[in-house]
Motif scaffolding. Sequence first.
Motif, PDB file in Angstrom:
ATOM      1  N   ASP A 206       0.841  -0.993   0.038  1.00 17.70           N
ATOM      2  CA  ASP A 206      -0.130  -0.010  -0.119  1.00 17.70           C
ATOM      3  C   ASP A 206       0.827   1.175   0.062  1.00 17.70           C
ATOM      4  OD1 ASP A 206      -2.412  -1.337   0.159  1.00 17.70           O
ATOM      5  OD2 ASP A 206      -1.812  -2.062   2.466  1.00 17.70           O
ATOM      6  N   LEU A 236     -12.121  -1.374   0.220  1.00 18.02           N
ATOM      7  CA  LEU A 236     -12.057  -1.193  -1.108  1.00 18.02           C
ATOM      8  C   LEU A 236     -11.537  -2.320  -1.758  1.00 18.02           C
ATOM      9  CD1 LEU A 236     -10.961   2.492  -0.736  1.00 18.02           C
ATOM     10  CD2 LEU A 236     -13.177   1.711  -1.045  1.00 18.02           C
ATOM     11  N   ASP A 243      -5.651   0.688  -7.865  1.00 16.46           N
ATOM     12  CA  ASP A 243      -6.416   1.998  -8.018  1.00 16.46           C
ATOM     13  C   ASP A 243      -6.091   2.897  -7.011  1.00 16.46           C
ATOM     14  OD1 ASP A 243      -8.159   0.748 -10.022  1.00 16.46           O
ATOM     15  OD2 ASP A 243      -9.789   0.087  -8.577  1.00 16.46           O
ATOM     16  N   TYR A 245      -7.045   5.730  -4.161  1.00 12.83           N
ATOM     17  CA  TYR A 245      -8.069   5.719  -3.088  1.00 12.83           C
ATOM     18  C   TYR A 245      -7.951   7.028  -2.337  1.00 12.83           C
ATOM     19  CZ  TYR A 245      -4.203   5.206   0.305  1.00 12.83           C
ATOM     20  OH  TYR A 245      -3.126   5.565   0.970  1.00 12.83           O
ATOM     21  N   ALA A 258     -14.267   5.988   2.495  1.00 11.89           N
ATOM     22  CA  ALA A 258     -13.001   5.751   1.687  1.00 11.89           C
ATOM     23  C   ALA A 258     -13.699   5.690   0.370  1.00 11.89           C
ATOM     24  CB  ALA A 258     -12.211   4.645   2.108  1.00 11.89           C
ATOM     25  N   ARG A 260     -12.774   4.545  -3.938  1.00  8.30           N
ATOM     26  CA  ARG A 260     -11.827   3.957  -4.926  1.00  8.30           C
ATOM     27  C   ARG A 260     -12.038   4.576  -6.072  1.00  8.30           C
ATOM     28  NH1 ARG A 260     -12.715   0.950  -9.186  1.00  8.30           N
ATOM     29  NH2 ARG A 260     -14.984   0.875  -8.767  1.00  8.30           N
TER      30      ARG A 260
END
Length: 372
Positions: A206, A236, A243, A245, A258, A260
């Motif tokens: 991440d 997500l 993707d 976010y 949150a 996406r």
Amino acid sequence: MALNAPAGGDTAVMRGRLESPGRWSAELRGAAGALAAEDGGGLVIEHAGPASADALWFDPRVGPAATPDTSRRVPLRATDYVVVADAAMCGDGGAVIAGSFGGTLRVGSQVVSTGGQRDGFVARLDARGQVSLLLRMGGDGDDGFGAVDCRADVLAVAGTFSQGAELRGALLQRMVARSPYADAVVVLLRGGDVVWTRTFGGGQQDLAADLALTARGDVAVVGVARGELAAGDVILEAQGQADGYLARWSAAGDAQGALRLGGPDYDGASQVVALGERLIVGGFFTGTAELGGVPLTARGGDDAMLVTVRDGIPSATAISGDGREEIVSLVRAGEGVALGIAHTAGFAAWNVSAAPPADPLGGVTVVLVPSL
């Protein structure tokens, strides 16, 4: 803006106004790094070498004779290396800087040391250039801060961490125990005290790329998610390889949802600014994407996108050309934003067209969007 000139040239800090042809520049001794500015002044990071950097103040109001204020030069010196990833002005003449380092780091008169191969740091500098806070985050692995914002004595910082990382003696909670990949973390401080820490992410790598504090003190973080990303109670699921976010927490640390941002290919978000409670996100997408019910189709390789989020609902504008486009900088400009757009073959957006750069490797165009 802060630029690096070709080899043999000078590095400069430049500022101009749309209503006037006047501008000024100041030579830096090293490579230009992170830049932060406000009406009452600004700060630029000057990297003199892998283990040496300086934070320099400048006054954007005084005109052609302006130079960085060397009387407020804050040295950053490391035994191995130091990288300043982001900087922000706090509205009181002070500033914050954040990044990563190896070995031992001295910022002004304060010192921290790594627990592993790379750690993150955040430093608060007052209006006189004195270091009022130096905070380290890390452990045995690869850790670092990449984004920071502040309002007076409230400071928010985000980054990534690996197994065993700690912040002021508190172990950071992993999203997936024993995962070999990094998780993301966002921290809120007030007056130098840690108010709350939130970790988020999933079982794959991440990235927390940027953050912004809204007018009411919420913290918004953008980045790149692979696989699943959990932020509070929201999970997500990336549609393609990755993707973008947008995740948000209240001033009290409560998860506020949150989003996406992307489609079935490789996408991401890299920049965010707050206009009151609206959030403006800069990112990129490949192939197709759909945001707020509006389909986007990339013309070339990667296209850039500018996303406006109001009350949790996104709307997007594609910045399209025959090559690759990327939003490399995004700042507030009145009720709108100013963007630095890197491109390889020209682009079109908001009834503005940029010609292909003379160098096929790419150029940068600055675009002002006066209202959003």
